[in-house]
Design an enzyme around this catalytic site. Structure first.
Site, PDB file in Angstrom:
ATOM      1  N   ASP A  99      -2.882   1.914  -5.343  1.00 39.68           N
ATOM      2  CA  ASP A  99      -2.869   0.540  -4.870  1.00 39.68           C
ATOM      3  C   ASP A  99      -1.700  -0.196  -5.512  1.00 39.68           C
ATOM      4  O   ASP A  99      -1.575  -0.194  -6.740  1.00 39.68           O
ATOM      5  CB  ASP A  99      -4.191  -0.122  -5.257  1.00 39.68           C
ATOM      6  CG  ASP A  99      -4.362  -1.527  -4.725  1.00 39.68           C
ATOM      7  OD1 ASP A  99      -3.443  -2.044  -4.066  1.00 39.68           O
ATOM      8  OD2 ASP A  99      -5.429  -2.110  -4.962  1.00 39.68           O
ATOM      9  N   HIS A 152      -6.768   1.326  -2.148  1.00 41.71           N
ATOM     10  CA  HIS A 152      -7.145   0.019  -1.641  1.00 41.71           C
ATOM     11  C   HIS A 152      -7.911   0.192  -0.332  1.00 41.71           C
ATOM     12  O   HIS A 152      -7.529   0.971   0.531  1.00 41.71           O
ATOM     13  CB  HIS A 152      -5.873  -0.801  -1.393  1.00 41.71           C
ATOM     14  CG  HIS A 152      -6.109  -2.261  -1.278  1.00 41.71           C
ATOM     15  ND1 HIS A 152      -5.949  -3.123  -2.329  1.00 41.71           N
ATOM     16  CD2 HIS A 152      -6.489  -3.022  -0.227  1.00 41.71           C
ATOM     17  CE1 HIS A 152      -6.211  -4.351  -1.936  1.00 41.71           C
ATOM     18  NE2 HIS A 152      -6.549  -4.318  -0.649  1.00 41.71           N
ATOM     19  N   SER A 180      -9.344  -8.098  -2.581  1.00 41.18           N
ATOM     20  CA  SER A 180      -7.938  -8.209  -2.199  1.00 41.18           C
ATOM     21  C   SER A 180      -7.517  -9.682  -2.097  1.00 41.18           C
ATOM     22  O   SER A 180      -7.597 -10.412  -3.083  1.00 41.18           O
ATOM     23  CB  SER A 180      -7.701  -7.436  -0.900  1.00 41.18           C
ATOM     24  OG  SER A 180      -6.337  -7.239  -0.649  1.00 41.18           O
TER      25      SER A 180
END
Length: 319
Positions: free
Chosen positions: A260, A290, A164
């Site tokens: 996501d 995610h 991320s």
């Protein structure tokens, strides 16, 4: 792993991911950005502790303070000679996340690769806004190669890994290093659902808007806390997917998940690196959301994907 349409979000949900998602929704189903900063940090810590991998036992673990940040060294074999090292940057939108949230993941990577993993506990926004996180990450990379007396490792090369926001930090460092007059030996980069375009203009932002802990509005909330007002969101150390890519980038393993907001920018970035001549392994996991890798203790596909990453690292760091 089979998946089925979700009646709430209309998105496909993998069967092994459904129980974690159901628990999230049963608890109220509020995405991260609906909480105050301190509470969202606590919730993230709790969620990672509940859903993450078990703590693999390693030969040596040590915490070191470096300038304005800390690092944790996971050494699976108490290495004494020259060794490649994994430099890890945690996710959390530059606002949350810590050495604790990704402890199980880092332990597992060290155990599977047999290599030391150095996790970077960079400063968080909004207390420390951009460019604090990237400055600390640059400092960690420099420290890794220049401060053997401090960390006790004889580093031959590094593999940059991040999920991320951590994937953004790893990508920026790889690009900057490839552009340097005297680049450091970076063997590879692993970018796990990376956040690499903070203009937030890719189509997946319109597809993932509810029903998951991280949705489009969450990314906007993270960005607003991280970036001071007026920051150019197209600058290379904010949105590495938007700039020209240099030749000589290290081989990349890019992983995206379907549910996501970041999926399209991750795919576009993988394609851009390939066009620039980078060797790229791209893997997309449909039916997953995610946070898969910090939920790998509950979702078997997450643990399997970590095994695959470890195999990539071992191959790239030893050849």
């Amino acid at each position: 792993m089979s998946s089925a349409p979700d009646p709430f979000s209309k998105r496909p949900i993998a069967a092994d991911a459904a129980p974690v998602l159901e628990r999230f929704r049963a608890s109220g189903g509020r995405p991260f950005h609906t909480y105050p900063v301190e509470q969202v940090r606590d919730l993230y810590e709790q969620g990672c502790a509940a859903n993450g991998l078990r703590a693999d036992q390693l030969a040596k673990i040590s915490d070191i303070t470096v300038d304005n940040f800390r690092v944790r060294i996971y050494d699976p074999q108490a290495v004494s000679g020259p060794t490649p090292v994994v430099l890890f940057f945690h996710g959390g939108g530059w606002v949350m996340g810590s050495l604790s949230t990704h402890d199980g993941l880092c332990r597992r990577l060290a155990a599977l690769t047999g290599l030391p993993v150095v996790a970077v506990d960079y400063r968080l926004a909004p207390e420390h806004p951009y460019p604090a996180a990237i400055e600390d990450s640059r400092g960690a990379l420099h420290w890794l190669f220049t401060s053997g007396d401090d960390h006790g490792l004889d580093v031959t090369q590094a593999v940059l890994v991040g999920d991320s926001a951590g994937g953004q930090l790893a990508a920026v460092l790889a690009i900057e290093n490839a552009s340097a007059a005297d680049p450091l030996p970076i063997a590879a980069q692993v970018l796990i659902y990376p956040m690499v375009d903070l203009t937030m203009s890719t189509p997946s932002y319109a597809r993932v808007t509810e029903g998951f802990p991280l949705v489009a509005d969450t990314i906007a909330w993270f960005a607003d806390h991280y970036l001071p007002a007026g920051t150019d969101r197209t600058t290379p150390d904010v949105s590495p997917a938007l700039g020209a890519l240099p030749a000589g980038l290290p081989p990349a393993y890019v992983i995206t998940v379907d549910n996501d907001p970041l999926v399209d920018e991750g795919a576009c970035f993988a394609a851009a690196m390939a066009r620039a001549g980078t060797e790229v392994l791209y893997r997309h996991l449909p039916g997953y959301a995610h946070g898969l890798f910090t939920s790998a203790g509950r979702i078997p596909q997450g643990e399997k994907a970590i095994n695959d990453i470890a195999g990539f690292i071992k191959h790239r760091a030893t050849t």
